[in-house]
Design a protein around this motif. Structure first.
Motif, mmCIF file in Angstrom:
data_model
loop_
_atom_site.group_PDB
_atom_site.id
_atom_site.type_symbol
_atom_site.label_atom_id
_atom_site.label_comp_id
_atom_site.label_asym_id
_atom_site.label_seq_id
_atom_site.Cartn_x
_atom_site.Cartn_y
_atom_site.Cartn_z
ATOM 1 N N VAL A 63 51.536 38.131 37.493
ATOM 2 C CA VAL A 63 50.276 38.195 37.208
ATOM 3 C C VAL A 63 49.518 38.540 38.788
ATOM 4 N N ALA A 64 50.186 37.447 39.692
ATOM 5 C CA ALA A 64 49.365 38.513 40.626
ATOM 6 C C ALA A 64 49.335 39.593 41.304
ATOM 7 N N THR A 65 50.562 39.984 41.346
ATOM 8 C CA THR A 65 50.035 41.561 41.471
ATOM 9 C C THR A 65 48.877 42.060 40.604
ATOM 10 N N LEU A 66 49.048 41.711 39.188
ATOM 11 C CA LEU A 66 47.808 42.319 38.083
ATOM 12 C C LEU A 66 46.471 41.963 38.930
ATOM 13 N N ASN A 67 46.553 40.743 38.751
ATOM 14 C CA ASN A 67 44.914 39.944 39.488
ATOM 15 C C ASN A 67 44.648 40.841 40.947
ATOM 16 N N SER A 68 45.541 41.321 41.278
ATOM 17 C CA SER A 68 45.073 41.921 43.297
ATOM 18 C C SER A 68 45.195 43.217 43.044
ATOM 19 N N THR A 69 45.553 44.381 41.885
ATOM 20 C CA THR A 69 45.080 45.145 41.573
ATOM 21 C C THR A 69 44.166 45.873 40.194
ATOM 22 N N GLY A 70 43.229 44.583 40.211
ATOM 23 C CA GLY A 70 42.351 45.489 39.217
ATOM 24 C C GLY A 70 42.284 44.433 37.415
ATOM 25 N N THR A 71 43.480 43.966 37.704
ATOM 26 C CA THR A 71 43.787 43.739 35.868
ATOM 27 C C THR A 71 43.915 41.993 36.138
ATOM 28 N N PRO A 72 42.730 41.251 35.516
ATOM 29 C CA PRO A 72 42.452 39.694 34.910
ATOM 30 C C PRO A 72 43.926 39.377 34.671
ATOM 31 N N ALA A 73 44.612 38.580 35.373
ATOM 32 C CA ALA A 73 45.680 37.900 35.108
ATOM 33 C C ALA A 73 45.543 36.642 35.035
ATOM 34 N N VAL A 74 46.620 35.844 33.675
ATOM 35 C CA VAL A 74 47.110 34.207 33.767
ATOM 36 C C VAL A 74 48.238 33.654 33.212
#
Length: 321
Positions: A63-74
């Motif tokens: 989740v953290a990796t996706l959020n930091s690379t432009g893909t909203p994740a929860v």
């Protein structure tokens, strides 16, 4: 078994086992992976990632990796989901379920609820024939032959495999989105890495004094200017154009050559080819220029005119060095 040699042997065997398992993942990637990436990319919603136990911990990292690379994740814990947190999932969200076995009780309860809500579901599992594997719309195979644990019990190799699959997803999405270093800086403004990507020379030089003397300024006044600026340097200017530089080192060299510096001016002791940088340049470029030339300050220009000084201490303070 407590000898250094035995400890090193176990460590190397663990790394070799996990490395081989990760390398094998490349042979398991198939069209489901590509279609899962396309699904997430085209989705109007977020990515909800769930799991239990160690898989839940891996889910939080993905989740953290996706959020930091432009893909909203929860992140949604699988146990909490079936006790009220299922409301996190919105209509357009894509759900990723992570489970080594694919058959844990919480997953068996959760999966039908997700399917009833009509959300697309991606499985990251080491067992394609499991309950999760057969129910998911797309299966990302994270199979490993053996855990690094000697009892083949503690999640080690399997969680590493899950993490690698998550990284592969994130990188594919990053590439498809054309996610640039500027985008990365926008999501990482506080860290040293982000500062390297967004801090400009002007952001740092503007907080410094702006030491400046003329060609005919006498040496005593030059010394005072350098001392008061606390930067170890002064620019020599003519009509606000940089024509030279005088550093602490120049003053020391002058003192070794003359006994009486009465009558000497800035022009007599200055260096005539100073290293300069534009105030709009990135701070990291200033760092590279200083390192390349073995210097600790740069004179800053704006539209060809003298604009100040950037010092290596500015870069250190911001964590760029």
């Amino acid at each position: 078994m407590n000898t250094k040699d035995s400890i090193l042997k176990i460590a190397k065997e663990t790394i070799a086992l996990e490395s081989a398992s990760i390398s094998n993942l490349a042979t398991l990637i198939d069209n489901d992976f590509a279609e899962a990436v396309q699904l997430i990319y085209k989705s109007k919603g977020r990515v909800i990632i769930t799991g239990i136990g160690k898989s839940a911990i891996i889910a939080t990292k993905i989740v953290a990796t996706l959020n930091s690379t432009g893909t909203p994740a929860v992140f949604m814990h699988a146990a909490d989901a079936i006790h009220g947190d299922l409301g996190l999932i919105l209509e357009d969200d894509v759900v990723i379920c992570i489970s080594k076995s694919g058959n844990t009780p919480e997953i068996k309860v959760l999966v039908p609820l997700i399917k009833n809500a009509k959300n697309k579901m991606i499985a990251i599992t080491g067992n394609k024939d499991s309950f999760l594997g057969t129910q998911a719309d797309y299966v990302l195979n994270a199979y490993v032959a053996k855990e690094a644990c000697p009892n083949n019990l503690a999640p080690t190799t399997s969680t590493t495999a899950q993490l690698v699959i998550g990284d592969a997803l994130a990188v594919c999405l990053l590439e498809i989105r054309g996610f640039s270093s500027k985008d990365f800086a926008k999501y990482h403004p506080g860290g040293a890495l982000g500062k390297k990507l967004y801090l400009r020379v002007q952001d740092l030089s503007s907080v410094n004094n702006k030491p400046q003397v003329q060609l005919d300024t006498d040496v005593k006044k030059v010394i005072i200017e350098i001392s008061e600026s606390l930067l170890g340097v002064t620019a020599v200017t003519e009509n606000n154009k940089i024509v030279g530089i005088i550093t602490d080192g120049d003053l020391r060299r002058m003192l070794t050559k003359v006994d009486d510096f009465t009558g000497l001016t800035a022009k007599d002791i200055m260096g005539s080819n100073p290293k300069t940088i534009n105030e709009e340049a990135m701070a990291v470029d200033a760092m590279e220029l200083m390192e390349t030339n073995g210097i600790s300050q740069l004179l800053v220009e704006n539209n060809g005119e003298y604009a100040g000084v950037i010092h290596i201490h500015n870069l250190i303070k911001e964590g760029i060095i």
